[in-house]
Design an enzyme around this catalytic site. Structure first.
Site, PDB file in Angstrom:
ATOM      1  NE  ARG A 156      -3.847   0.008   1.976  1.00 28.45           N
ATOM      2  CZ  ARG A 156      -4.435   0.723   2.928  1.00 28.45           C
ATOM      3  NH1 ARG A 156      -4.221   0.446   4.200  1.00 28.45           N
ATOM      4  NH2 ARG A 156      -5.234   1.710   2.622  1.00 28.45           N
TER       5      ARG A 156
ATOM      6  CG  HIS B  70      -8.564   6.137  10.504  1.00 29.12           C
ATOM      7  ND1 HIS B  70      -9.600   5.678   9.727  1.00 29.12           N
ATOM      8  CD2 HIS B  70      -9.119   6.456  11.696  1.00 29.12           C
ATOM      9  CE1 HIS B  70     -10.740   5.716  10.418  1.00 29.12           C
ATOM     10  NE2 HIS B  70     -10.468   6.196  11.616  1.00 29.12           N
TER      11      HIS B  70
ATOM     12  CB  ALA C   8     -15.936  12.519  -4.721  1.00 26.64           C
TER      13      ALA C   8
ATOM     14  N   GLY D 161     -17.345  10.617   0.571  1.00 24.57           N
ATOM     15  CA  GLY D 161     -16.751   9.314   0.245  1.00 24.57           C
ATOM     16  C   GLY D 161     -16.508   8.381   1.411  1.00 24.57           C
TER      17      GLY D 161
ATOM     18  CB  SER E 129     -19.310   2.977   3.932  1.00 22.84           C
ATOM     19  OG  SER E 129     -18.349   2.586   4.896  1.00 22.84           O
TER      20      SER E 129
ATOM     21  CG  LEU F 296     -20.694   5.645  -6.288  1.00 19.03           C
ATOM     22  CD1 LEU F 296     -20.711   6.701  -7.380  1.00 19.03           C
ATOM     23  CD2 LEU F 296     -19.545   4.674  -6.530  1.00 19.03           C
TER      24      LEU F 296
ATOM     25  CB  CYS G  10      10.389   4.102  17.011  1.00 13.86           C
ATOM     26  SG  CYS G  10      11.357   3.134  18.177  1.00 13.86           S
TER      27      CYS G  10
ATOM     28  CG  ASN H 269      -9.129   8.614   2.596  1.00 17.92           C
ATOM     29  OD1 ASN H 269      -9.891   7.799   3.104  1.00 17.92           O
ATOM     30  ND2 ASN H 269      -9.475   9.393   1.596  1.00 17.92           N
TER      31      ASN H 269
HETATM   32  N1  APR Z   1     -17.072   9.220  -5.152  1.00 19.05           N
HETATM   33  C1  APR Z   1     -17.774   9.297  -3.993  1.00 19.05           C
HETATM   34  N2  APR Z   1     -17.987   8.241  -3.176  1.00 19.05           N
HETATM   35  C2  APR Z   1     -17.447   7.067  -3.544  1.00 19.05           C
HETATM   36  C3  APR Z   1     -16.712   6.903  -4.748  1.00 19.05           C
HETATM   37  C4  APR Z   1     -16.529   8.046  -5.561  1.00 19.05           C
HETATM   38  N3  APR Z   1     -15.830   8.003  -6.696  1.00 19.05           N
HETATM   39  N4  APR Z   1     -16.328   5.595  -4.812  1.00 19.05           N
HETATM   40  C5  APR Z   1     -16.804   4.987  -3.725  1.00 19.05           C
HETATM   41  N5  APR Z   1     -17.482   5.858  -2.956  1.00 19.05           N
HETATM   42  C6  APR Z   1     -18.133   5.630  -1.660  1.00 19.05           C
HETATM   43  C7  APR Z   1     -18.746   4.255  -1.502  1.00 19.05           C
HETATM   44  O1  APR Z   1     -20.087   4.286  -1.983  1.00 19.05           O
HETATM   45  C8  APR Z   1     -18.670   4.037   0.004  1.00 19.05           C
HETATM   46  O2  APR Z   1     -19.850   4.499   0.652  1.00 19.05           O
HETATM   47  O3  APR Z   1     -17.132   5.733  -0.672  1.00 19.05           O
HETATM   48  C9  APR Z   1     -17.507   4.922   0.437  1.00 19.05           C
HETATM   49  C10 APR Z   1     -16.263   4.166   0.881  1.00 19.05           C
HETATM   50  O4  APR Z   1     -16.560   3.423   2.035  1.00 19.05           O
HETATM   51  P1  APR Z   1     -15.499   2.462   2.732  1.00 19.05           P
HETATM   52  O5  APR Z   1     -14.853   1.615   1.708  1.00 19.05           O
HETATM   53  O6  APR Z   1     -16.183   1.811   3.863  1.00 19.05           O
HETATM   54  O7  APR Z   1     -14.360   3.491   3.266  1.00 19.05           O
HETATM   55  P2  APR Z   1     -14.354   4.410   4.552  1.00 19.05           P
HETATM   56  O8  APR Z   1     -15.715   4.813   4.955  1.00 19.05           O
HETATM   57  O9  APR Z   1     -13.349   5.470   4.307  1.00 19.05           O
HETATM   58  O10 APR Z   1     -13.761   3.412   5.642  1.00 19.05           O
HETATM   59  C11 APR Z   1     -13.542   3.900   6.938  1.00 19.05           C
HETATM   60  O11 APR Z   1     -12.586   1.809   7.630  1.00 19.05           O
HETATM   61  O12 APR Z   1     -11.214  -0.021   7.244  1.00 19.05           O
HETATM   62  C12 APR Z   1     -11.340   1.196   7.844  1.00 19.05           C
HETATM   63  O13 APR Z   1      -9.607   2.546   8.654  1.00 19.05           O
HETATM   64  C13 APR Z   1     -10.275   2.189   7.460  1.00 19.05           C
HETATM   65  O14 APR Z   1     -10.419   4.586   7.221  1.00 19.05           O
HETATM   66  C14 APR Z   1     -11.050   3.362   6.912  1.00 19.05           C
HETATM   67  C15 APR Z   1     -12.376   3.215   7.595  1.00 19.05           C
END
Ligand code: APR
Length: 244
Positions: free
Chosen positions: A59, A108, A226, A182, A184, A209, A116, A91
């Site tokens: 990553r 995060h 987005a 962006g 969930s 999305l 360290c 992120n």
């Molecule tokens: N534009 C807008 N939204 C988008 C796009 C896009 N191009 N692509 C995907 N999405 C949305 C999806 O619909 C989803 O609701 O972004 C969201 C991503 O959700 P997750 O994958 O759950 O990511 P996130 O909410 O950032 O996760 C939170 O979980 O695993 C942990 O620590 C990690 O920071 C992370 C945390």
């Protein structure tokens, strides 16, 4: 919308999706082929550091192949041309930084950084040697160099900057803006930020999305990419605020 005095923004993996970075909650429930507890918990690092190091090295390396997109740039513009703003991101990529965001809180952690295990000191470590999946990176702060861990907040650990986040939400007044992009809405405490901001009178706006689990916490919902939606929204706000 009247010009707010302050803005709090929260972003998640969706804002970096159009740059080519995978989001977390794919249809298969796996995260790039791994169960979360295999790679993103302190217990995993303790049990199988080689697998965790390999996962994060891939990553970290992936950052070298991606660029910020129009959504990251729209938030930089909002910060430069709009009212006082704090950008909180879940992120761990560096795309907000590279798009020029200044007031940024990566709650995060950050892939570019290592920590360290002995002293807790953080260092930016992105040299070729630091990106070797076969060899752990060592610190430069201890008399006997010790292994460094990814500077990532794993499940079960406390997110970074919580005091600053609480202070920013407490400082919001009626009519200020909380923008969420962006994410969930599954992972707390980040998922509670919109509700907390709303409870102190802020207007909550979502760009995502599809509808997240906490969609009911938002006054305005914009479903779409987005990179399409956010530049238009920021443009419209900045125009509106300069007209009054
Ligand atoms: N534009 C807008 N939204 C988008 C796009 C896009 N191009 N692509 C995907 N999405 C949305 C999806 O619909 C989803 O609701 O972004 C969201 C991503 O959700 P997750 O994958 O759950 O990511 P996130 O909410 O950032 O996760 C939170 O979980 O695993 C942990 O620590 C990690 O920071 C992370 C945390």
């Amino acid at each position: 919308m009247l010009r707010p005095e302050r803005i709090v923004v929260l972003t998640g993996a969706g804002i970096s999706a159009e740059s080519g970075l995978a989001t977390f909650r794919g249809d298969d429930g796996l995260w790039e082929g791994h169960r979360i507890e295999e790679v993103a918990t302190p217990a995993a690092w303790w049990r199988d550091p080689e697998t965790v190091w390999r996962f994060y090295t891939l990553r970290r390396r992936a950052l070298l192949d991606v660029e910020p997109n129009d959504a990251h740039r729209a938030l930089t513009r909002l910060e430069r041309e709009g009212p006082e703003m704090l950008l909180i991101t879940q992120n761990v990529d560096d795309l907000h930084q590279r798009a020029g965001s200044g007031s940024l809180l990566p709650m995060h952690g950050q892939l570019r950084m290592l920590r360290c295990e002995q002293s807790g000191r953080r260092q930016e470590r992105m040299s070729e040697a630091d990106l070797d999946a076969r060899v752990f990176a060592e610190c430069t702060c201890c008399s006997t160099p010790s292994r460094m861990r990814p500077d990532i907040v794993w499940f079960g650990e406390i997110p970074m900057g919580m005091e600053r986040i609480h202070a920013a939400i407490d400082a919001l007044q009626h009519g200020d803006l909380c923008l969420v992009v962006g994410t969930s809405g599954h992972v707390h405490p980040a998922a509670g930020i919109a509700a907390a901001a709303r409870s102190v009178g802020a207007i909550t706006v979502l760009v995502n999305l599809d509808a997240p689990v906490n969609v009911g916490d938002f006054d305005e919902v914009h479903l779409g990419l987005a990179g399409d939606v956010l530049p238009e929204l920021v443009d419209a706000w900045l125009k509106e605020w300069s007209d009054v």
